[in-house]
Scaffold this motif. Structure first.
Motif, PDB file in Angstrom:
ATOM      1  N   SER A  21     -10.617  -8.612  -9.479  1.00  0.00           N
ATOM      2  CA  SER A  21      -9.278  -8.209  -9.917  1.00  0.00           C
ATOM      3  C   SER A  21      -8.729  -7.091  -9.044  1.00  0.00           C
ATOM      4  CB  SER A  21      -9.331  -7.756 -11.378  1.00  0.00           C
ATOM      5  OG  SER A  21      -9.817  -8.782 -12.215  1.00  0.00           O
ATOM      6  N   ILE A  22      -9.600  -6.155  -8.643  1.00  0.00           N
ATOM      7  CA  ILE A  22      -9.159  -5.071  -7.765  1.00  0.00           C
ATOM      8  C   ILE A  22      -8.675  -5.632  -6.434  1.00  0.00           C
ATOM      9  CG2 ILE A  22      -9.951  -3.064  -6.468  1.00  0.00           C
ATOM     10  CD1 ILE A  22     -11.806  -2.429  -8.813  1.00  0.00           C
ATOM     11  N   LEU A  23      -9.430  -6.590  -5.864  1.00  0.00           N
ATOM     12  CA  LEU A  23      -9.019  -7.188  -4.599  1.00  0.00           C
ATOM     13  C   LEU A  23      -7.700  -7.941  -4.743  1.00  0.00           C
ATOM     14  CD1 LEU A  23     -12.434  -8.567  -3.260  1.00  0.00           C
ATOM     15  CD2 LEU A  23     -11.313  -6.401  -2.723  1.00  0.00           C
ATOM     16  N   ILE A  24      -7.553  -8.693  -5.832  1.00  0.00           N
ATOM     17  CA  ILE A  24      -6.325  -9.457  -6.037  1.00  0.00           C
ATOM     18  C   ILE A  24      -5.142  -8.523  -6.261  1.00  0.00           C
ATOM     19  CG2 ILE A  24      -5.173 -11.066  -7.606  1.00  0.00           C
ATOM     20  CD1 ILE A  24      -7.860 -12.449  -7.989  1.00  0.00           C
ATOM     21  N   SER A  25      -5.336  -7.462  -7.049  1.00  0.00           N
ATOM     22  CA  SER A  25      -4.231  -6.531  -7.304  1.00  0.00           C
ATOM     23  C   SER A  25      -3.804  -5.805  -6.029  1.00  0.00           C
ATOM     24  CB  SER A  25      -4.645  -5.530  -8.375  1.00  0.00           C
ATOM     25  OG  SER A  25      -5.757  -4.748  -7.947  1.00  0.00           O
ATOM     26  N   ILE A  26      -4.763  -5.492  -5.153  1.00  0.00           N
ATOM     27  CA  ILE A  26      -4.397  -4.855  -3.879  1.00  0.00           C
ATOM     28  C   ILE A  26      -3.588  -5.812  -3.018  1.00  0.00           C
ATOM     29  CG2 ILE A  26      -5.357  -4.002  -1.704  1.00  0.00           C
ATOM     30  CD1 ILE A  26      -7.579  -2.711  -3.297  1.00  0.00           C
ATOM     31  N   SER A  27      -3.979  -7.086  -2.989  1.00  0.00           N
ATOM     32  CA  SER A  27      -3.231  -8.058  -2.194  1.00  0.00           C
ATOM     33  C   SER A  27      -1.859  -8.355  -2.791  1.00  0.00           C
ATOM     34  CB  SER A  27      -4.043  -9.358  -2.072  1.00  0.00           C
ATOM     35  OG  SER A  27      -4.252  -9.937  -3.355  1.00  0.00           O
ATOM     36  N   LEU A  28      -1.710  -8.197  -4.124  1.00  0.00           N
ATOM     37  CA  LEU A  28      -0.427  -8.472  -4.778  1.00  0.00           C
ATOM     38  C   LEU A  28       0.478  -7.248  -4.840  1.00  0.00           C
ATOM     39  CD1 LEU A  28      -1.516 -10.677  -7.824  1.00  0.00           C
ATOM     40  CD2 LEU A  28      -0.480 -11.439  -5.689  1.00  0.00           C
ATOM     41  N   PHE A  29      -0.025  -6.089  -4.456  1.00  0.00           N
ATOM     42  CA  PHE A  29       0.781  -4.867  -4.565  1.00  0.00           C
ATOM     43  C   PHE A  29       2.088  -4.940  -3.773  1.00  0.00           C
ATOM     44  CE2 PHE A  29       1.725  -0.594  -2.831  1.00  0.00           C
ATOM     45  CZ  PHE A  29       2.139  -0.004  -4.022  1.00  0.00           C
ATOM     46  N   ILE A  38       3.594  -8.873 -14.001  1.00  0.00           N
ATOM     47  CA  ILE A  38       3.332 -10.193 -14.599  1.00  0.00           C
ATOM     48  C   ILE A  38       3.759 -11.305 -13.651  1.00  0.00           C
ATOM     49  CG2 ILE A  38       4.002 -11.744 -16.465  1.00  0.00           C
ATOM     50  CD1 ILE A  38       4.214  -9.325 -18.287  1.00  0.00           C
ATOM     51  N   LEU A  39       4.927 -11.161 -13.027  1.00  0.00           N
ATOM     52  CA  LEU A  39       5.425 -12.196 -12.128  1.00  0.00           C
ATOM     53  C   LEU A  39       4.517 -12.340 -10.904  1.00  0.00           C
ATOM     54  CD1 LEU A  39       7.718 -14.206 -11.736  1.00  0.00           C
ATOM     55  CD2 LEU A  39       9.007 -12.422 -10.550  1.00  0.00           C
ATOM     56  N   SER A  40       4.007 -11.246 -10.384  1.00  0.00           N
ATOM     57  CA  SER A  40       3.106 -11.312  -9.232  1.00  0.00           C
ATOM     58  C   SER A  40       1.820 -12.048  -9.594  1.00  0.00           C
ATOM     59  CB  SER A  40       2.789  -9.899  -8.739  1.00  0.00           C
ATOM     60  OG  SER A  40       3.961  -9.215  -8.363  1.00  0.00           O
ATOM     61  N   VAL A  41       1.266 -11.754 -10.753  1.00  0.00           N
ATOM     62  CA  VAL A  41       0.037 -12.429 -11.190  1.00  0.00           C
ATOM     63  C   VAL A  41       0.290 -13.918 -11.411  1.00  0.00           C
ATOM     64  CG1 VAL A  41      -1.677 -12.553 -13.033  1.00  0.00           C
ATOM     65  CG2 VAL A  41      -0.936 -10.330 -12.179  1.00  0.00           C
ATOM     66  N   TYR A  56      -7.970  -6.528   5.377  1.00  0.00           N
ATOM     67  CA  TYR A  56      -9.021  -7.560   5.338  1.00  0.00           C
ATOM     68  C   TYR A  56      -8.538  -8.811   4.609  1.00  0.00           C
ATOM     69  CZ  TYR A  56     -13.291  -9.967   4.000  1.00  0.00           C
ATOM     70  OH  TYR A  56     -14.252 -10.933   3.789  1.00  0.00           O
ATOM     71  N   LEU A  57      -7.906  -8.628   3.445  1.00  0.00           N
ATOM     72  CA  LEU A  57      -7.507  -9.787   2.636  1.00  0.00           C
ATOM     73  C   LEU A  57      -6.382 -10.581   3.305  1.00  0.00           C
ATOM     74  CD1 LEU A  57      -7.596  -8.180  -0.922  1.00  0.00           C
ATOM     75  CD2 LEU A  57      -9.279  -9.696   0.109  1.00  0.00           C
TER      76      LEU A  57
END
Length: 423
Positions: free
Chosen positions: A41-49, A67-70, A204-205
């Motif tokens: 989740s941390i990796l996904i949230s960083i990529s979605l920031f 919510i929309l980003s997720v 990285y991501l």
């Protein structure tokens, strides 16, 4: 005022650090059912920031933007999963014809083994039967492990989006937590370290996603040129396996090679598939990834392989995927702590000065172990007098000769001892 603080020996500090690290690893293994979804989740949230910030600039509100980003991330993952399942179903429709060709290939392989090594087919069938019985005897264990993995996947499918939303929505709240937790450290340094962790992980991501797209195109083009059916499926699947560093493309080449062996008349197609995938892996490791990811994720290959092995040993498949971003994060943290900077240096990539031919001498001079070579200057003078000419002339020629000392790299300790003796 006297300072009564006691300084412990370095061996005791090192032992306490290793013991604390062992406790942290034991805690991580014991709580991996919650920790692994949290790390993803941390990796996904960083990529979605960046996407969430874009929606926030449109005045959508922080909660709705998160919510929309997720939701967008879930949609992308669902499309990729649907593509893989759909193509697998299409390939499965031709399973009967593919099976017949695979059986014929196995028949030829058995004949070759019998002619080359003299092993009878009955012996080979007995070995296959024994292996089949062993697999059936372990069917219960395999089934329980499979259902356990499915349960973990379903739990992750619920927890990861939920954790990602809260990490995006509460990001400033978590940043202030770090400011409060490290009050003894300058807040500017804490802020800079957090930003550097974000930059490293995001590089990285995003670099990984870009490289995966390029590798998918290269794989697909190579398979199309060789006339392999379902080229897009096999090329994309192999690129997705790049989530497993260093071994993903090699594993991804096995399935299209077996498919080519089954549907083509010559085994050279399978050899060509494996060879092309290895060429793509070479291009990815030496040209594509260094130019896209750059120097922000600076982990030397030896430490990367060790991290991948340790991650796989501790957390299985998830550990293989999380190994490199976690190692990059640990390096940033080590670089920010003065007592751990040596370990951060060990994880990073060597500089050019470490790879030169005379790097050992330069390293010893850098750390004051040996002194720089002394240059002795000599001048060679050549005087020519012409007494026969009416006007007596004199020509003087000189040449500067630089000669190094006899022992230019003497130890400084020996030189210091000589100075003390003279005194």
């Amino acid at each position: 005022m006297e300072n009564n603080s006691k300084r412990f020996p370095y061996s005791l500090d090192l032992a306490s650090s290793l013991f604390a690290m062992a406790l942290i690893l034991a805690f991580m293994v014991a709580t991996q059912s919650v920790l692994i979804p949290l790390l993803f989740s941390i990796l996904i949230s960083i990529s979605l920031f960046p996407l969430a910030r874009f929606f926030e600039r449109l005045r959508l509100g922080k909660a709705f933007a998160s919510i929309l980003s997720v939701i967008i991330a879930i949609a992308i993952i669902w499309v990729i999963g649907w593509f893989i399942v759909h193509q697998s179903i299409i390939i499965g429709k031709d399973a009967s014809s593919i099976t017949d060709k695979v059986v014929s290939v196995l028949e030829r392989a058995q004949s070759w083994v019998e002619q080359t090594f003299g092993i009878q087919r009955t012996a080979m069938m007995d070995q296959l039967r024994d292996q089949g019985n062993k697999m059936l005897s372990n069917a219960g264990t395999m089934a329980s492990a499979t259902f356990g993995s499915i349960g973990n996947i379903l739990a992750g499918a619920v927890l990861v989006p939920l954790f990602s939303f809260f990490l995006l929505y509460y990001r400033d709240f978590f940043r202030e937590f770090f400011f409060k937790a490290f009050k003894s450290v300058p807040q500017s340094k804490v802020h800079a370290t957090l930003n550097k962790i974000y930059d490293v992980v995001q590089s990285y991501l995003l670099g990984l996603v870009t490289v995966m797209g390029i590798v998918a195109v290269l794989n697909t083009v190579g398979l199309m040129l060789m006339g392999i059916e379902y080229a897009w499926f096999f090329g994309t699947l192999a690129s997705l396996l790049m989530l497993l560093p260093y071994i993903g493309i090699a594993i991804g080449s096995i399935l299209p090679a077996l498919f080519a062996l089954a549907v083509k008349d010559s085994a050279w197609y399978a050899v060509g598939v494996i060879a092309w995938f290895q060429v793509v892996q070479f291009l990815e490791g030496n040209i594509i990834t260094p130019n896209i990811v750059g120097s922000k994720v600076s982990i030397n290959p030896l430490m990367a392989i060790i991290a991948i092995l340790l991650g796989g040993m501790l957390f299985g498949l998830s550990g293989l995927i999380l190994a490199l971003p976690l190692t990059a994060t640990i390096k940033v943290i080590f670089d920010a702590i003065p007592s751990m900077q040596a370990f951060g240096f060990l994880i990073g990539e060597p500089e050019k000065e470490h790879l030169k031919r005379n790097s050992t001498q330069e390293l010893l001079m850098k750390w004051g172990i040996v002194r720089k070579p002394k240059m002795e200057k000599k001048i060679k003078v050549d005087i020519q007098v012409d007494a026969t000419s009416p006007n007596e002339t004199t020509k003087i020629q000189y040449k500067e000769i630089n000669q190094s000392a006899e022992h230019p790299y003497e130890d400084l300790d020996r030189e210091n001892k000589n100075d003390q003796t003279n005194d």
